[in-house]
Every structure is written in structure tokens, then in C-alpha cells.
Scaffold this motif. Structure first.
Motif, short mmCIF file in Angstrom:
data_model
loop_
_atom_site.label_atom_id
_atom_site.label_comp_id
_atom_site.label_asym_id
_atom_site.label_seq_id
_atom_site.Cartn_x
_atom_site.Cartn_y
_atom_site.Cartn_z
N TYR A 261 0.82 -1.20 0.00
CA TYR A 261 0.00 0.00 0.00
C TYR A 261 0.86 1.26 0.00
N GLU A 262 0.36 2.29 -0.65
CA GLU A 262 0.94 3.63 -0.47
C GLU A 262 0.33 4.18 0.81
N VAL A 263 1.19 4.48 1.79
CA VAL A 263 0.70 4.88 3.11
C VAL A 263 1.37 6.19 3.53
N ASP A 264 0.59 7.23 3.58
CA ASP A 264 1.08 8.51 4.09
C ASP A 264 0.78 8.66 5.58
N ARG A 265 -0.40 8.19 6.02
CA ARG A 265 -0.82 8.37 7.41
C ARG A 265 -1.29 7.03 7.98
N ILE A 266 -1.05 6.85 9.27
CA ILE A 266 -1.56 5.70 10.01
C ILE A 266 -2.44 6.21 11.14
N TYR A 267 -3.59 5.54 11.31
CA TYR A 267 -4.41 5.72 12.50
C TYR A 267 -4.50 4.37 13.19
N ALA A 268 -4.05 4.32 14.43
CA ALA A 268 -4.18 3.10 15.22
C ALA A 268 -5.52 3.14 15.96
N ASN A 269 -5.79 2.11 16.74
CA ASN A 269 -7.13 1.95 17.30
C ASN A 269 -7.33 2.59 18.66
N PHE A 270 -6.32 3.28 19.18
CA PHE A 270 -6.49 3.98 20.45
C PHE A 270 -6.19 5.47 20.32
#
Length: 282
Positions: free
Chosen positions: A242-251
Motif C-alpha cells: 500500500y501507499e501509506v502517508d498516514r496511520i491511524y491506530a485503534n487507540f
């Protein structure tokens, strides 16, 4: 593993995950070494009882079309499910541990829910009730983790039973795949935002840390159990598709930019430490 109608759902007070009668002596999810049964013992609750003690859902807009559902005084471990808003329908990543008429009305105001997907069993919450509130929206459950369901939503879609690299499209522009790690079926969800950048919702597969330039990987976060270097490298290789600029985790954690590179360098650092390369520094 049975279905239940809204209003008849019992939850584990510790993890918040729904379960139908007859109840086990102890919550299987909490008895597993990735979670825990509190010293005071097993306790069960349900959304109506939680509401009487002030449980509620609040909403936090993280960016255009990403809204966190924030637990306040709710049972469970306090995950922050993310509502992804798209022109093809909204996807709820992770399920809340509480539901109320007010929360459902607020989500309707954001455009409703077309599908729900939990990254792993700790995030099942009261997914059957949220699905029922939105015309039995499909609930995606990974095949390797299906046996953890204590209550099967009426519209359960089991996916990913072939191999860990398998991928599905939930709605156009929102895809999920299973790199495993934390659980064998642990999933990540990829979405292309309106700015054209890739956003990855990682659950507990990839955890955010205090330094937003880095991430981490664990079998158990509450019990601090690591994964092997080989598994961590496998996860990093998997999400490199995947092209990934941002990550959001679950907390609520976030890697705000260049997140794909953060995953790669973090995996290498982690693997070298657990493989003993830096033992001379200890």
C-alpha cells in the motif's frame, strides 16, 4: 456462537466484547494471554446498565472524512473506532463497546454505516448492535479469528480464509487485508483519502508510539509480549503493498506523514533488537 437481538446482548466488562447466553464462567478473550482477567474476577454488563452509569460515545474529527468514536465511562479497553466517510458508503473500523440512540443518531448525521470491520477479536465490541442499527450492515470477520465470536451478527461476512495475503474491497476505495501477527487474522484497512494519499488503519497489528516517526508490533500490548523478528518483517512486507502517508491506530495514535517509511524502519529496528543484534548494549 449464536445470534441475539438488540437489547439482549451481554458484554464482558473488561474487554467490552459482546456475548450471547449461556455465558461462560470467564470471558475467553480475556482469559487468553493477549488480554487479562482482572484480579477482582469476571464481571458481565450490558449497554443499558452502562448507560445508567454515564456511558456515552463522543465524536472527534481527525481529518476530513475520518471521525473517531470516543468512549466515555464505557466498559472495555477504550478503543477509538474510526468512521471512514466515502461517496460509496461509510465503513466503521473497530466496533464501539457501547451503543445509544444518541450515538446512532450522530452517526446517521455523518452518513450512517454501510459496513463494519474489526481488526481483531479485542475490537468486536457490540458490533451486532451497531450492525442492526444500520439495517444489518455487513460485519466483516476474518476467517482465522471467526471462532472468537461469542455472538454472530445477523449479516456476518467471513473473509480471508485462503491465505494471509488475501485482500477484499469493502466499499470502493476501502480495502482490507490480513498481515496477521497480533492474531492470525489481524487485519489492516487501507483507504485513499480525498487528498489522494493513502491512509492505513492498523488496529493492534501496528501500534503507534510516543515518537510519531516510529511504530511498534506486539503479540500482547497489556502484557508486553513481543513478536519475533521474522513475523515483524512479514507484517512490514505485507503493508508495503500500500501507499501509506498516514496511520491511524485503534487507540487514537497517529503517524501523520511518511507512515510507510516509518513501518519499514521500525520493523528493522524491532527485528534487530529481538534477534539479539544489539545484546552488547544491554
Amino acid at each position: 456462537m449464536t445470534s441475539a437481538a438488540p437489547g439482549s446482548v451481554t458484554q464482558c466488562a473488561t474487554c467490552g466484547v459482546e456475548r450471547a447466553e449461556p455465558l461462560p464462567e470467564v470471558c475467553p478473550i480475556c482469559a487468553d494471554d493477549r488480554q487479562y482477567v482482572p484480579a477482582g474476577g469476571q464481571r458481565w454488563t450490558h449497554p443499558e446498565a452502562s448507560a445508567a452509569h454515564g456511558a456515552r460515545i463522543e465524536f472527534l474529527e481527525r481529518e476530513a472524512d475520518v471521525i473517531n468514536l470516543v468512549h466515555r465511562e464505557c466498559p472495555g479497553i477504550g478503543q477509538k473506532p474510526a468512521l471512514i466517510r466515502t461517496d460509496h458508503g461509510n465503513v466503521l473500523v473497530e466496533a464501539p463497546n457501547h451503543i445509544s440512540e444518541e450515538a446512532v443518531a450522530a452517526v446517521r448525521g455523518w452518513g450512517g454505516i454501510s459496513a463494519l470491520i474489526a481488526s481483531h477479536p479485542h475490537m468486536y465490541g457490540v458490533q451486532s448492535l451497531w450492525s442492526a442499527a444500520f439495517d444489518d450492515a455487513p460485519v466483516y470477520v476474518s476467517a482465522p479469528d471467526e471462532h472468537w465470536l461469542g455472538l454472530r451478527p445477523r449479516n456476518t461476512v467471513v473473509w480471508g480464509g485462503g491465505h494471509q495475503g488475501e485482500e477484499i474491497e469493502i466499499v470502493p476505495g476501502v480495502r482490507a487485508s490480513q498481515p496477521g501477527g497480533h492474531f492470525p487474522g489481524s487485519a489492516v484497512v487501507h483507504w485513499t483519502a480525498r487528498d489522494g494519499r493513502g491512509v492505513l488503519f492498523t488496529g493492534d497489528t501496528i501500534g503507534t508510539v510516543a515518537d510519531p516517526r516510529w511504530v511498534t508490533f506486539m503479540r500482547s500490548f497489556p502484557n508486553w509480549m513481543p513478536l519475533s523478528g521474522a513475523v515483524v518483517r512479514r507484517i512490514a512486507d505485507h503493508v508495503a503493498r500500500y501507499e501509506v502517508d498516514r496511520i491511524y491506530a485503534n487507540f487514537g495514535g497517529c503517524v501523520p506523514h511518511d507512515a510507510g517509511a516509518a513501518v519499514h524502519r521500525s520493523a528493522e529496528r524491532y527485528a534487530r533488537w529481538v534477534d539479539g543484534e544489539y545484546d552488547d548494549l544491554t
